[in-house]
Design an enzyme around this catalytic site. Sequence first.
Site, PDB file in Angstrom:
ATOM      1  N   HIS A  41      34.524  40.581  41.522  1.00  0.00           N
ATOM      2  CA  HIS A  41      33.146  41.057  41.419  1.00  0.00           C
ATOM      3  C   HIS A  41      33.103  42.559  41.669  1.00  0.00           C
ATOM      4  CE1 HIS A  41      33.777  40.614  45.750  1.00  0.00           C
ATOM      5  NE2 HIS A  41      32.856  41.556  45.875  1.00  0.00           N
ATOM      6  N   HIS A 125      33.536  49.205  41.430  1.00  0.00           N
ATOM      7  CA  HIS A 125      34.929  48.836  41.148  1.00  0.00           C
ATOM      8  C   HIS A 125      35.112  47.351  41.430  1.00  0.00           C
ATOM      9  CE1 HIS A 125      34.736  49.573  45.452  1.00  0.00           C
ATOM     10  NE2 HIS A 125      35.724  48.697  45.568  1.00  0.00           N
TER      11      HIS A 125
END
Length: 183
Positions: A41, A125
């Site tokens: 995620h 990220h």
Amino acid sequence: MKKRLFVATMVSLPSEEISFIKREIISLGIEGKWVEENNLHFTYRFLGDVSVLFIPQIEREFKEKISLIEKRKVELKGIGVFPDVKTARVLWVGVEGDLTDIKSAVDELLEPFGFEKERRVFKPHVTLMRIKKLRHRTKFSYFLSKMREKKFLSMEVKQVSLIESVLTSKGPLYKPLKVVDLR
């Protein structure tokens, strides 16, 4: 009672890309804990421990504010580390695309619950690995420079989730408490 929460968009990287990265990292003698593929995620905000008394209110505000935001395309591109190659602790894939309105909405909806806006720069990220042992820094640095522009996936951000993270001896278990579709 409290629950450990964060706000994120779940990601599904192609298995062949993950296998490629793992082979390269292992060949460099880097050791650490890989994030399970179903837990990948990118995070908009880590909330930490939140009283269960506030969670229903947060969920309502979350649905109301996030559902107004439009879907958008992002690209998962490049591999990097935090904080730097010399003291790398986190291996990640970058997320390129404009997510500032989602981040701002998350920060704003959380303010009434005592969460101040984050001061650090938002750098989305996808964490792949928590690095425990790093060997061959020069080769690793070269690998990172080769992978800086590598495109892994183009995807549409369709949902944002409020997720509970339950820590276990085998790693965290993620339980979505509220999943909101973008319009």
